[in-house]
Design a protein around this motif. Sequence first.
Motif, PDB file in Angstrom:
ATOM      1  N   TYR A   1       9.324  11.310   6.914  1.00 40.35           N
ATOM      2  CA  TYR A   1       9.081   9.875   6.856  1.00 40.35           C
ATOM      3  C   TYR A   1       9.762   9.254   5.638  1.00 40.35           C
ATOM      4  O   TYR A   1      10.402   8.197   5.739  1.00 40.35           O
ATOM      5  CB  TYR A   1       7.573   9.596   6.826  1.00 40.35           C
ATOM      6  CG  TYR A   1       7.238   8.127   6.694  1.00 40.35           C
ATOM      7  CD1 TYR A   1       7.351   7.274   7.781  1.00 40.35           C
ATOM      8  CD2 TYR A   1       6.835   7.592   5.477  1.00 40.35           C
ATOM      9  CE1 TYR A   1       7.065   5.925   7.669  1.00 40.35           C
ATOM     10  CE2 TYR A   1       6.549   6.245   5.349  1.00 40.35           C
ATOM     11  CZ  TYR A   1       6.670   5.418   6.451  1.00 40.35           C
ATOM     12  OH  TYR A   1       6.397   4.068   6.328  1.00 40.35           O
ATOM     13  N   ASN A   2       9.636   9.908   4.498  1.00 40.67           N
ATOM     14  CA  ASN A   2      10.277   9.372   3.291  1.00 40.67           C
ATOM     15  C   ASN A   2      11.791   9.335   3.441  1.00 40.67           C
ATOM     16  O   ASN A   2      12.449   8.377   3.000  1.00 40.67           O
ATOM     17  CB  ASN A   2       9.888  10.217   2.075  1.00 40.67           C
ATOM     18  CG  ASN A   2       8.419  10.074   1.717  1.00 40.67           C
ATOM     19  OD1 ASN A   2       7.790   9.058   2.027  1.00 40.67           O
ATOM     20  ND2 ASN A   2       7.853  11.091   1.088  1.00 40.67           N
TER      21      ASN A   2
ATOM     22  N   THR B   1       0.266   5.462   5.114  1.00 34.07           N
ATOM     23  CA  THR B   1       1.467   4.623   4.964  1.00 34.07           C
ATOM     24  C   THR B   1       1.354   3.275   5.664  1.00 34.07           C
ATOM     25  O   THR B   1       2.216   2.411   5.458  1.00 34.07           O
ATOM     26  CB  THR B   1       2.692   5.360   5.536  1.00 34.07           C
ATOM     27  OG1 THR B   1       2.478   5.626   6.934  1.00 34.07           O
ATOM     28  CG2 THR B   1       2.929   6.672   4.812  1.00 34.07           C
TER      29      THR B   1
ATOM     30  N   ARG C   1      12.729   6.351   5.731  1.00 32.03           N
ATOM     31  CA  ARG C   1      12.656   5.061   5.049  1.00 32.03           C
ATOM     32  C   ARG C   1      13.767   4.911   4.010  1.00 32.03           C
ATOM     33  O   ARG C   1      14.300   3.812   3.819  1.00 32.03           O
ATOM     34  CB  ARG C   1      11.289   4.897   4.394  1.00 32.03           C
ATOM     35  CG  ARG C   1      10.138   4.730   5.388  1.00 32.03           C
ATOM     36  CD  ARG C   1      10.432   3.664   6.427  1.00 32.03           C
ATOM     37  NE  ARG C   1       9.285   3.343   7.273  1.00 32.03           N
ATOM     38  CZ  ARG C   1       9.363   2.931   8.520  1.00 32.03           C
ATOM     39  NH1 ARG C   1      10.547   2.783   9.094  1.00 32.03           N
ATOM     40  NH2 ARG C   1       8.270   2.640   9.215  1.00 32.03           N
ATOM     41  N   ASP C   2      14.155   5.999   3.348  1.00 33.57           N
ATOM     42  CA  ASP C   2      15.273   5.923   2.405  1.00 33.57           C
ATOM     43  C   ASP C   2      16.572   5.563   3.133  1.00 33.57           C
ATOM     44  O   ASP C   2      17.345   4.717   2.659  1.00 33.57           O
ATOM     45  CB  ASP C   2      15.445   7.254   1.676  1.00 33.57           C
ATOM     46  CG  ASP C   2      14.342   7.515   0.657  1.00 33.57           C
ATOM     47  OD1 ASP C   2      13.617   6.553   0.310  1.00 33.57           O
ATOM     48  OD2 ASP C   2      14.200   8.673   0.222  1.00 33.57           O
TER      49      ASP C   2
ATOM     50  N   ASP D   1       5.621  14.160   5.986  1.00 29.62           N
ATOM     51  CA  ASP D   1       5.783  13.300   4.800  1.00 29.62           C
ATOM     52  C   ASP D   1       7.244  13.255   4.365  1.00 29.62           C
ATOM     53  O   ASP D   1       7.810  12.185   4.098  1.00 29.62           O
ATOM     54  CB  ASP D   1       4.936  13.823   3.643  1.00 29.62           C
ATOM     55  CG  ASP D   1       3.459  13.491   3.797  1.00 29.62           C
ATOM     56  OD1 ASP D   1       3.130  12.588   4.593  1.00 29.62           O
ATOM     57  OD2 ASP D   1       2.642  14.136   3.118  1.00 29.62           O
ATOM     58  N   GLN D   2       7.845  14.420   4.255  1.00 27.88           N
ATOM     59  CA  GLN D   2       9.233  14.504   3.815  1.00 27.88           C
ATOM     60  C   GLN D   2      10.149  13.767   4.797  1.00 27.88           C
ATOM     61  O   GLN D   2      11.064  13.047   4.383  1.00 27.88           O
ATOM     62  CB  GLN D   2       9.639  15.975   3.701  1.00 27.88           C
ATOM     63  CG  GLN D   2      11.053  16.219   3.204  1.00 27.88           C
ATOM     64  CD  GLN D   2      11.347  17.712   3.065  1.00 27.88           C
ATOM     65  OE1 GLN D   2      10.430  18.512   2.913  1.00 27.88           O
ATOM     66  NE2 GLN D   2      12.615  18.076   3.115  1.00 27.88           N
TER      67      GLN D   2
END
Length: 768
Positions: free
Chosen positions: A283-284, A101, A287-288, A280-281
């Motif tokens: 971090y996403n 990322t 950012r959302d 991953d989940q």
Amino acid sequence: MTDVRSTTTGASEATGKTTGVSEATGKVTGAAYAAHELDADLRWWAAANYLTVAQIYLQDNVLLREPLTAEHIKPRLLGHWGTSPGLSAIYSVLNRVIRETDSRWLYVTGPGHGGPALVANVYLEGTYTEIYPHVSRDARGVAKLCRQFSTPGGIPSHVSVQTPGSIHEGGELGYALVHAAGAAFDHPELVVACVVGDGEAETGPLSASWKIPAFLNAARDGAVLPILHLNGAKIAGPTVLGRSTDTEVADYLGGQGWAPIFVEGDDPRAVFADLKSAIDQSYNRIRDLQTAARDTGPTVNTRWPAIVLRTPKGWTGPHEVDGQLIEGTHWAHQVPLSGVRENPDHLRILEEWLRSYRPDEIFDDAGAVVAGITALAPEGDRRLGATPYANGGRLLTPLKLPPIARYALDIDNPGATVHETTRVLGEYMRDIYTDNSAPAGEDAHGGGSFRLFSPDETSSNRLGAVFEVTDRCWQLPTTEFDDNLSQSGRVMEVLSEHLCQGWLEGYLLSGRHGLFATYEAFAMVSASMVIQHTKWLQHATTLDWREPVASLNILLTSTCWRNDHNGFSHQGPGLIDCVLPLAPDVVRIWLPPDSNSLLSIAEHCFRSRNHVNLLVVDKQPHLQYLTLAEANDQAAAGASIWAWAGTEGDSVDDPDVVLVGAGDVPTQEILAAAQILREWVPYLRVRVVNVMDLMALLPQADHPHGMTDDDFADLFTETGHVIFAFHGYPERCTSCCTGGPTPIGSTCGDSPSRAPPRHRSTWWYSTR
């Protein structure tokens, strides 16, 4: 030992056990972990675990190129293995996430005694050798890495100021999450991965720290990703959360504003696969949330992701020793094999343990870690050990400070004006907020570089002028009856001294500025934090690579002399006693007698670096004495004679008595005494001295602000009587026959370390 060898099995074939509260928050989802990537990250993990065990046990044969013997073992075994493999697993997965990322991360580890794991990982990524070239990336360097660990003149067994990438002292159990939050404030691109140990989670400060979602603004701040590591045990028994069910843990975290994702297992491949998906989940989701907040504004009751990781304590270490289960129990907490030098069976188990990580595949012929492992680290400052957020001086910019003359009181005659002393500081900080609100550098969404932290006492401490330009920070629902409360607010109020000071410490160590204001007596709640931060700065100043950070400024508003309101319960200048014996290059204690002197000192403190500044002053209306110019002069000198208050006039002879005040109310009492003496004993020659910088009373050799003996004698005379009214507790002299109170700056006349003028058996403190 758990088999940690890589195989060709894909991640999808080893998914492990995951549990959750709901489909939305509890399930691990994300891109599949490619088999070759998983194999590579498990190799990093094996290398980190090997170096961790080697640091704890080995003083020679550190690459295991020959059979292990008792002579290769350190004479004293120190360190903590139990939490280390979990810390290294997280480190390994974070490396991959950062590379994928190109994101900015800071790694804060609450289980601070996992120090060998953090050192091992920072060594693998190359940062350690860059900072400490003598610990080279070859066989000689690995030997030095191991021999220095937990040995005199080496490095401590916990994460410390010497550890690259750290802003958190491993001895500070309970403060990881609050430091992580402080680092996230006003660093909008930063994600702080904060590992919370389940033993640490039992402490009061950590329990309070879960309230971050009520104060973290997704539009301007970074994020904190807590990773609650439940390995089930502390040093001698089970942990509360470790023995709690997933539902109970989820309910607890959910009630604090978190959306937990659960990862559990003892199969490394399965756990790594699920942990990668969980990060991953998370971090996403982060950012959302941030993108939405920066586009349309933050929402209330934001639920931030958190990870709950259950792995065995002492994972991949000895499973059983002498018939005693070790792995997964509290027996793995420190050194699982303690009799290695004396017990051949223990030595055999240790060698098998070390060889299970396959050191021949970790190191090349020269003893360097093979490129297939070192290449897994992110590049440059993206490495967790090299991030500038953990070396905040690299990011620090000086505060834009308005001229203090703008806020100074006009003093025509000393003692003729009455004013609430701290009110001018509020006006000063109001404009500091305004002048330092523009985003800076990479953090284009940041809200500024200065914050005030206070346990619900900003207005009470007469600092309310800051609310003319900002509000109290609050990310939960508000009502029409709330006062100065908004999501965009930048005054941090929470009724916890631990959170206020801990937030500020993290804020400072990651490159910002601020002030913590609280009632004097209540500051003792977080006194141990002051001591630990002082130790951190003391050691940081000896490390060239640690750039100076803004000072920890603590405003202690005192009501210790007033019994008309809170009275005795609010009395307690004990923090002065806590700080006085600490590192003289770090600590400063300021006792401004009035508003202009407070302004002068505050400006100095906001400009200073690597100090702990205590500013002790009452918030109530007080007589005002000094012009700003006079205040500046005395602040620089530390103490001065107030000729207008004494009666010695132009006499060249020493006064009959010297009256000294240190602190606002003690100064007022000294002035009252001088007036009585002037009226009742007009022939007595009286000198009045005011002390503003308490450390100035120390000998010059003992403190950078200390006076020479000549300067000391010029103020207090060589032989005259001195009455000292001091805002603090007295210490009794036990070294001489008087047994009298001994003020700061003086010792018994029998002490060889002080010149005789420093001692007055007739000096007195004013007492309560």
